[in-house]
Design a protein around this motif. Structure first.
Motif, short mmCIF file in Angstrom:
data_model
loop_
_atom_site.label_atom_id
_atom_site.label_comp_id
_atom_site.label_asym_id
_atom_site.label_seq_id
_atom_site.Cartn_x
_atom_site.Cartn_y
_atom_site.Cartn_z
N MET A 48 0.83 -1.20 0.00
CA MET A 48 0.00 0.00 0.00
C MET A 48 0.87 1.26 0.00
SD MET A 48 -3.10 1.06 2.61
CE MET A 48 -3.71 -0.62 2.63
N GLY A 49 1.92 1.24 0.81
CA GLY A 49 2.83 2.39 0.86
C GLY A 49 3.51 2.63 -0.47
N LEU A 50 3.96 1.57 -1.13
CA LEU A 50 4.64 1.71 -2.41
C LEU A 50 3.67 2.06 -3.54
CD1 LEU A 50 7.15 -1.27 -2.11
CD2 LEU A 50 7.60 1.16 -1.76
N LEU A 51 2.42 1.65 -3.40
CA LEU A 51 1.42 1.99 -4.41
C LEU A 51 1.18 3.49 -4.48
CD1 LEU A 51 -0.71 1.01 -6.47
CD2 LEU A 51 -2.33 0.83 -4.58
N PHE A 52 1.32 4.18 -3.35
CA PHE A 52 1.11 5.63 -3.31
C PHE A 52 2.32 6.41 -3.85
CE2 PHE A 52 -1.87 4.94 0.54
CZ PHE A 52 -2.95 4.75 -0.32
N VAL A 122 2.07 3.12 6.50
CA VAL A 122 1.92 3.28 5.05
C VAL A 122 2.45 4.63 4.60
CG1 VAL A 122 0.24 3.52 3.18
CG2 VAL A 122 -0.05 1.70 4.88
N LEU A 123 2.05 5.70 5.28
CA LEU A 123 2.47 7.05 4.90
C LEU A 123 3.97 7.25 5.07
CD1 LEU A 123 -0.45 9.22 6.33
CD2 LEU A 123 0.02 8.65 3.95
N MET A 124 4.54 6.67 6.11
CA MET A 124 5.98 6.81 6.32
C MET A 124 6.76 6.10 5.21
SD MET A 124 6.26 6.40 10.48
CE MET A 124 8.01 6.78 10.51
N THR A 126 5.70 5.59 2.22
CA THR A 126 5.51 6.41 1.01
C THR A 126 6.48 7.58 0.99
OG1 THR A 126 3.16 5.82 0.90
CG2 THR A 126 3.86 7.78 -0.30
N LEU A 127 6.58 8.33 2.09
CA LEU A 127 7.45 9.51 2.15
C LEU A 127 8.90 9.15 1.88
CD1 LEU A 127 8.11 12.46 2.80
CD2 LEU A 127 8.17 11.83 5.24
N PHE A 128 9.42 8.16 2.61
CA PHE A 128 10.84 7.81 2.45
C PHE A 128 11.12 7.24 1.07
CE2 PHE A 128 10.40 6.98 7.24
CZ PHE A 128 10.63 8.33 7.53
N SER A 129 10.17 6.48 0.52
CA SER A 129 10.36 5.89 -0.80
C SER A 129 10.33 6.94 -1.90
CB SER A 129 9.28 4.83 -1.07
OG SER A 129 9.38 3.76 -0.16
N VAL A 130 9.46 7.94 -1.75
CA VAL A 130 9.38 9.03 -2.74
C VAL A 130 10.71 9.77 -2.81
CG1 VAL A 130 8.40 11.32 -3.16
CG2 VAL A 130 6.90 9.39 -2.70
N ILE A 184 13.24 1.05 8.22
CA ILE A 184 14.12 0.46 7.21
C ILE A 184 14.23 1.38 5.99
CG2 ILE A 184 14.20 -1.39 5.48
CD1 ILE A 184 13.18 -3.28 7.61
N TYR A 185 13.09 1.89 5.55
CA TYR A 185 13.08 2.79 4.39
C TYR A 185 13.79 4.10 4.71
CZ TYR A 185 10.03 -0.37 1.85
OH TYR A 185 9.53 -1.47 1.19
N LEU A 186 13.70 4.55 5.97
CA LEU A 186 14.41 5.76 6.38
C LEU A 186 15.92 5.53 6.34
CD1 LEU A 186 14.60 8.60 7.55
CD2 LEU A 186 14.27 7.61 9.83
N LEU A 187 16.38 4.38 6.82
CA LEU A 187 17.81 4.07 6.81
C LEU A 187 18.35 4.01 5.38
CD1 LEU A 187 18.04 1.37 9.64
CD2 LEU A 187 18.95 3.70 9.69
N ALA A 188 17.58 3.43 4.47
CA ALA A 188 18.00 3.37 3.07
C ALA A 188 18.12 4.78 2.48
CB ALA A 188 17.03 2.54 2.25
#
Length: 492
Positions: A48-52, A122-124, A126-130, A184-188
């Motif tokens: 869901m997070g990556l879909l956004f 989900v939102l976190m 999304t933010l880090f992945s964007v 994890i996404y924040l560390l990346a």
């Protein structure tokens, strides 16, 4: 192709190291450490997070690759402007998320109510992945794709494994595991920033007045149009998982997720090649080198189909043995046919070569709106029809049909507008070779008992048949001659 080959090899090495870690995670660690419904939550929240992400990104990732050649001298202002746009996009998505939160809750309340507790994660994600996607795209403009791929394919999976292991030894509880997923996404992201600082590619400059006249308007227009194309591809990747969770339940999504994860490795070489090809296609269009693009179109089609078909055969001829080693395999082996249909869908992407990249960076990029609208409607309708009839296998078939339709429409459009065509006799030979090897496997599949010995024997036989078929059918002869010539030069 020399530049593409070098960068693709480095990226592919990271991809397959990530695959090894990913296979350990998906085929052993997750089924061993988590219950099926917990796996369902773990993957549904990620999906869901990556879909956004493409919505929040506002198409900026592709815009960076397309417009970077025009503003090389203003690269850090361009970089800063792109980051600001992506943050604005995230704020828009977050606002819409809260506005429609009740609808999201209703979608999962009946079959998967546990999802509702972790919507903040989900939102976190999304933010880090964007932000990570923007950094990745900027690096790609410099053909610096290997290290970003290492963070994307290896580091994220490795950190996921460590996080689940910490949960397994009971140092954290399940809610902490889910919030740790966002970290994890924040560390990346922090790792990518550190890398870009090290190679002097991370610098914020807020002077946007130096852009050429009309640049911001053209950049925004391109981004918003290509946004639809990007979201279309992500819909195929993620919507089936979310609809399985919503319409069937978390246990079903766990089974579907493991099958999907086994199959997704098939497209790894295509993704690696695409990362390198995109800036080259953009540059060729900028300089009106259409013959070079058509040549690249054909070369990429042959080489990536050759590689990806082998991987598909390696997986499918050993599918029972792969599930043999999965903890609680009697539960998860129901996803075997998911592997087949998703694998065929990935081969569809490979077969039609770089048609997406060509459309995105051509003057016809507006066509992405039409193609994506057709595909988005199709994938949702196919899922709504086939999931009630066939369960998780129906979701996999829906994805296959949507991918085939999406690629066919784009192929026909590219052929009509630009007279480009990726197909050659080598493509037909590879398909014929794959069908013959599949037939041999079918006729001999019950000879050896499933297990590690079966995998070794099967892979050895596959390599001999595949390489022999490539030589006998004279597939990719030009590339083989170049390789042999370089080997001779190295010896002399």
């Amino acid at each position: 192709m020399k530049q593409i080959a070098k960068q693709s090899i480095l990226t592919t090495l990271s991809s397959y190291l990530g695959v090894l870690i990913g296979y350990f995670n998906v085929l052993w660690l997750l089924p061993y450490a988590l219950q099926p419904e917990e796996i369902g939550i773990f993957r549904t929240i990620q999906d869901m997070g990556l879909l956004f992400v493409p919505f929040a990104q506002l198409g900026v990732g592709n815009g960076i690759t397309r417009f970077y050649p025009k503003v090389k001298e203003y690269q850090f202002s361009f970089f800063t402007f792109s980051l600001i746009l992506s943050l604005i996009g995230f704020l828009i998505v977050m606002s819409l998320f809260f506005i429609f939160r009740d609808l999201i809750v209703q979608a999962f309340a009946k079959n998967s109510p546990e999802i509702i507790d972790f919507l903040g994660v989900v939102l976190m994600i999304t933010l880090f992945s964007v932000l990570n996607t923007i950094l990745d795209s900027f690096c790609r403009s410099f053909l610096k794709v290997a290290v970003p791929a290492f963070f994307r394919e290896v580091i994220l999976r490795l950190l996921s494994a460590i996080l689940v292991l910490i949960y397994l030894v009971k140092w954290i509880d399940f809610p902490q595991l889910m919030w740790g997923l966002a970290m994890i996404y924040l560390l990346a992201l922090v790792g990518m920033i550190a890398y870009m600082v090290h190679i002097k590619l991370f610098r914020l400059k807020f002077d946007f007045s130096i852009f050429p006249k009309g640049f911001i308007r053209d950049f925004m227009r391109f981004n918003l149009i290509t946004l639809l194309g990007t979201t279309g591809a992500m819909l195929i990747m993620k919507i089936d998982s979310l609809m399985v969770t919503s319409m069937i339940g978390l246990d079903a999504n766990a089974i579907y997720t493991i099958g999907f994860s086994i199959a997704v490795v098939i497209e790894m070489p295509r993704r690696a090649i695409s990362q390198v090809v995109m800036p080259l296609v953009s540059e060729h269009f900028e300089n009106n080198r259409l013959k070079e693009i058509n040549r690249l179109y054909k070369q990429v089609a042959v080489h990536q189909l050759l590689i990806c078909s082998f991987i598909f055969l390696a997986i499918w001829t050993n599918i029972d043995s792969l599930y043999h080693f999965v903890p609680n395999n009697q539960v998860y082996e129901l996803g075997k046919w998911v592997v087949l249909w998703i694998g065929l869908g990935k081969l569809t992407d490979v077969l039609f070569s770089i048609n997406s990249e060509i459309i995105v960076f051509s003057k016809y990029y507006v066509f992405n709106i039409t193609a994506t609208m057709i595909m988005s409607v199709a994938v949702i309708l196919f899922n709504l029809i086939l999931i009630p009839l066939m369960g998780i296998e129906g979701a996999a078939i829906a994805s296959f049909l949507a991918m085939f339709l999406f690629n066919l429409i784009k192929y026909l459009y590219v052929k009509k507008r630009l007279s480009f065509d990726p197909f050659s006799w080598d493509i037909l030979k590879i398909i014929l070779l794959g069908c013959l090897i599949w037939l041999v496997h079918y006729l001999s599949s019950e000879v050896i008992e499933k297990g590690i010995y079966s995998i070794i024997v099967s892979l050895a036989g596959l390599i001999l048949l595949y390489l022999g078929g490539v030589l006998v059918l004279n597939i990719a002869s030009d590339s083989r001659k170049k390789i042999l010539r370089k080997i001779k030069e190295a010896r002399s």
